[in-house]
Design an enzyme around this catalytic site. Structure first.
Site, PDB file in Angstrom:
ATOM      1  N   LYS A   1      -5.984  23.211 -39.011  1.00 31.46           N
ATOM      2  CA  LYS A   1      -6.813  23.948 -38.034  1.00 31.46           C
ATOM      3  C   LYS A   1      -8.285  23.540 -38.135  1.00 31.46           C
ATOM      4  O   LYS A   1      -8.926  23.271 -37.128  1.00 31.46           O
ATOM      5  CB  LYS A   1      -6.740  25.462 -38.283  1.00 31.46           C
TER       6      LYS A   1
ATOM      7  N   ARG B   1      -5.954  37.274 -37.585  1.00 29.95           N
ATOM      8  CA  ARG B   1      -4.928  37.005 -38.605  1.00 29.95           C
ATOM      9  C   ARG B   1      -3.897  38.128 -38.673  1.00 29.95           C
ATOM     10  O   ARG B   1      -2.918  37.999 -39.392  1.00 29.95           O
ATOM     11  CB  ARG B   1      -5.610  36.864 -39.965  1.00 29.95           C
TER      12      ARG B   1
ATOM     13  N   ARG C   1      -5.820  17.451 -50.491  1.00 32.38           N
ATOM     14  CA  ARG C   1      -7.179  17.826 -50.066  1.00 32.38           C
ATOM     15  C   ARG C   1      -8.054  18.144 -51.286  1.00 32.38           C
ATOM     16  O   ARG C   1      -9.179  17.670 -51.381  1.00 32.38           O
ATOM     17  CB  ARG C   1      -7.087  19.058 -49.150  1.00 32.38           C
TER      18      ARG C   1
ATOM     19  N   ARG D   1     -12.557  25.031 -53.391  1.00 28.51           N
ATOM     20  CA  ARG D   1     -12.391  26.463 -53.172  1.00 28.51           C
ATOM     21  C   ARG D   1     -11.561  27.099 -54.281  1.00 28.51           C
ATOM     22  O   ARG D   1     -10.554  26.523 -54.709  1.00 28.51           O
ATOM     23  CB  ARG D   1     -11.690  26.683 -51.825  1.00 28.51           C
TER      24      ARG D   1
ATOM     25  N   ARG E   1      -1.209  33.073 -50.066  1.00 21.86           N
ATOM     26  CA  ARG E   1      -1.804  32.959 -48.719  1.00 21.86           C
ATOM     27  C   ARG E   1      -0.713  32.656 -47.687  1.00 21.86           C
ATOM     28  O   ARG E   1      -0.754  33.134 -46.562  1.00 21.86           O
ATOM     29  CB  ARG E   1      -2.876  31.859 -48.708  1.00 21.86           C
TER      30      ARG E   1
END
Ligand code: AMP
Length: 289
Positions: free
Chosen positions: A13, A88, A127, A139, A150
């Protein structure tokens, strides 16, 4: 243009949102980014969100709805925006509907990036490794354990939005497992089909960006082989002509030689025959005498 990008963490996204921002001069409104900035700045919202985010849970609806409502009112969002990571939950989606109605704004599309869940963990690990390589800060919620949480919260709380927007005929789904450029192209095609962008804008922006340049380059490169092929065909024709000419000449020579030989043989034979006949005649004459 106002669109929502829907998809689990790691579905691309953020990457696609950045590309749309560049192409259409709209802003990306990522609640995750805004919350991280609030945490870093130590604002009251940040203090509230810090622990929840670190554990992979969801920040209360009223907090994120408040942030988004304020952000949409900023002058840079007038031209349009992409909502990334918001809504969300169904209550957030309902609040967004109300909020947009109140501001007299309309959503153009909700784009779901559908991905294979088992590939997500790999993607996030890659990533993280790349960020570490570049020396960037990673992060704290980008760990396999938090990602699993998540993903679970996406499945339970966010996935119902697919049904929510599909019922309202707003949902379009794109295969998020394709290469990044392919996904970008699919989004553009979709926006064109929905009339969210004008073909002219698309053509102009396409001329400015990489893929179109690549297309132009490809066209040029594609012309080259044609030229080369034409050249090759020409020289092949020439060579064939030469070869045929040579063969004809050789054949003529051979025929000439053969004819000469045959003629010689015939003459020889005739001479021999004539000589024999003459000799016979002489012998006959002599015998008579
Ligand atoms: P993201 O960068 O979109 O993956 O978001 C990172 C974290 O921020 C999430 O795991 C949540 O804790 C929080 N967050 C982001 N957006 C929302 C939202 N719309 N509602 C609730 N929590 C959110």
């Amino acid at each position: 243009m106002r669109i929502i990008l829907l998809g689990p963490p790691g579905s691309g996204k953020g990457t696609q949102a950045q590309r749309l921002v560049q192409r259409y001069s709209i802003v990306q409104l990522s609640t995750g980014e805004m919350l991280r900035a609030a945490v870093a700045a130590g604002t009251p919202v940040g203090l509230k969100a810090k622990e929840i985010m670190a554990s992979g849970g969801l920040v209360p609806d009223e907090v994120v709805v408040g942030i988004i409502s304020d952000r949409i009112d900023q002058p840079d969002a007038k031209n349009g925006f992409i909502l990334d990571g918001f809504p969300r939950t169904v209550p957030q989606a309902e609040a967004l509907d109300e909020l947009l109605k109140h501001k007299h704004l309309k959503l153009d599309a909700v784009i779901e990036l559908r991905v294979n869940e088992s590939a997500l963990l790999n993607r996030v690990e890659t990533r993280v490794a790349q960020m570490r390589e570049r020396g960037e800060e990673v992060r704290i919620d980008d760990t396999p354990e938090v990602l699993t949480r998540r993903l679970a919260s996406y499945r339970n709380q966010t996935e119902p939005l697919i049904h929510y927007y599909s019922e309202r005929r707003k949902l379009s789904t794109i295969d998020g497992m394709m290469a990044i450029d392919e996904v970008t192209r699919a989004i553009h095609r979709l926006l064109l089909a929905l009339g969210a962008v004008e073909p002219k804008t698309h053509a102009r922006s396409a001329a400015k960006t990489g893929p179109a340049k690549t297309t132009a380059k490809k066209a040029k490169a594609a012309k080259k082989p044609v030229k080369t092929a034409k050249k090759a065909a020409k020289s092949a024709k020439k060579a064939t002509k030469k070869a045929v000419k040579g063969a004809k000449k050789a054949a003529r020579k051979t025929v000439k030689k053969a004819t000469k030989k045959a003629a010689k043989k015939t003459v020889k034979k005739a001479v021999k025959k004539g000589a024999k006949k003459a000799a016979k005649k002489v012998t006959k004459r002599r015998a008579k005498r």
